[in-house]
Design an enzyme around this catalytic site. Sequence first.
Site, PDB file in Angstrom:
ATOM      1  CE  LYS A 120      11.158   2.475   4.035  1.00 44.47           C
ATOM      2  NZ  LYS A 120       9.891   2.401   3.353  1.00 44.47           N
TER       3      LYS A 120
HETATM    4  C1  LIG Z   1       9.939   2.411   1.932  1.00 43.02           C
HETATM    5  C2  LIG Z   1       8.766   1.817   1.256  1.00 43.02           C
HETATM    6  C3  LIG Z   1       8.845   1.348  -0.055  1.00 43.02           C
HETATM    7  C4  LIG Z   1      10.095   1.506  -0.897  1.00 43.02           C
HETATM    8  O1  LIG Z   1      11.149   0.699  -0.434  1.00 43.02           O
HETATM    9  P1  LIG Z   1      12.650   1.033  -0.874  1.00 43.02           P
HETATM   10  O2  LIG Z   1      13.497   0.155  -0.044  1.00 43.02           O
HETATM   11  O3  LIG Z   1      12.859   2.491  -0.570  1.00 43.02           O
HETATM   12  O4  LIG Z   1      12.749   0.747  -2.331  1.00 43.02           O
HETATM   13  C5  LIG Z   1       7.730   0.747  -0.604  1.00 43.02           C
HETATM   14  N1  LIG Z   1       6.583   0.638   0.095  1.00 43.02           N
HETATM   15  C6  LIG Z   1       6.473   1.082   1.350  1.00 43.02           C
HETATM   16  C7  LIG Z   1       5.171   0.937   2.048  1.00 43.02           C
HETATM   17  C8  LIG Z   1       7.547   1.673   1.980  1.00 43.02           C
HETATM   18  O5  LIG Z   1       7.433   2.106   3.239  1.00 43.02           O
END
Ligand SMILES: *Cc1c(COP(=O)(O)O)cnc(C)c1O
Length: 475
Positions: A120
């Site tokens: 993120k």
């Molecule tokens: C947010 C997240 C996901 C999922 O990603 P999306 O964009 O919500 O599909 C997968 N793995 C981790 C470690 C995350 O933080």
Amino acid sequence: MKYLSTRGGAPAREFCDILLGGLAPDGGLYLPEAYPRVSRVELDAWRALPYAELALAVLSKFIGDIPREELRTIVARTYTAQAYRHCRPGRDAAEITPLTTLEPGLHLLELSNGPTLAFKDMAMQLLGNLFEHVLEQRGETLNILGATSGDTGSSAEYAMRGKQRLKVFMLSPHGLMSEFQRAQMYSLPDANIFNIAVRGMFDDCQDIVKAVAGDAAFKARHRIGAVNSINWARVAAQVVYYFKGYFAASRDNGEEVAFAVPSGNFGNICAGHIARMMGLPVARLVLATNENDVLDEFFRSGVYRPRGAAETRVTSSPSMDISKASNFERFAFDLAGRDAATVRRWWSQVDAGGGFDLRGTPYLARLAEYRFVSGSSSHADRLATIRAAWRDYGVLIDPHTADGLKVALAERESSVPMVVLETAQPVKFAATIREALGREPPRPAELEGLEALPQRVEVMEADAAAVKAYVAARA
Ligand SMILES: *Cc1c(COP(=O)(O)O)cnc(C)c1O
């Protein structure tokens, strides 16, 4: 470049206007009027670009209202080797998203080398700098209200902390994040950061954010903005690393590359879909879920049946414990041939607690054209995959990345390079690593003792009115 709503009931807006809001006023999500196309000549020119320049090239196709030189400065300040320094030993942090080859034709794209050790950060660090830029220009302030199942919250807080014109109010499910994740968020001392632990699941938190965002008067009075994955700028920022990963895993632009994506809110893989719509030669997009397999069910059957918070299971890949993927509406809009009336019809069913069924409709043919495949993973699969990656490749992966690798191995085609997106570092989910391997995951020296720092958090019921009152008193 103008943006429109997936529900068709909002005026077209520029990038900076939709940057500060969340949902469109008609309840839809913003998308570009048309996806910008990348020519073969551009692709050839982009292949050798360093990350920040590639980001400028991609993002300037989406951002028409920030002068290019200013955007260049923002992007260069965001994607530095210093910010993304937590890479594996021997990898080059200046790559920002280095590629680690597990075996010929099978790779990990390291997306979790930023400040909070989850993918993120790739988008959120940019968002923080974009917000700062636009608020400064307009002389405005903004109160971010967000929901997190763990990684979004810390990523947003690290991206916004200490910024003059911003406050962050972050809802998280009480007691459901890992100890490391809690410590990351709740230990931030910055006065512009407010943590709210909600007695409920992530979906409850997300529902509260939606309820507040749906109150136009409150939203305007308190200048509420969003950083959740519905924020278009985050999706746009994520498009960049699909290009980067493609170049790293291929020799020339005639080849195709497949991507496997651990998925929850459908934000990450939505960016892959958009990269493909722009002309990037993407083979399959492999969607991986955990036990919360609503999206796997959809891509296998054509039936979308989101579940309520009560049916969402708590798993050992908690950032994917989502049963109503908010970004899925963007994909559905394309699937509907960009027909907002169809999206409205589908989502009136979703919002009434139901879903929709594409079996026997022409939409199924378009779904096949988009070349998604999917699979799900269980706790036992996760442990087995973490062990196998360690044993066969000497590479330690986190439980979410393990979900991705598990499904990637099942859906791999021998002639097509497969890139698994690494979405978090193992140290964030140490309990599962201990269970799989009987060892502690390594942690960056600067994060030693994180859990012992003092924490600041307000525990509240899952009640939108109470959250509103809390925000109103502090915004
Ligand atoms: C947010 C997240 C996901 C999922 O990603 P999306 O964009 O919500 O599909 C997968 N793995 C981790 C470690 C995350 O933080």
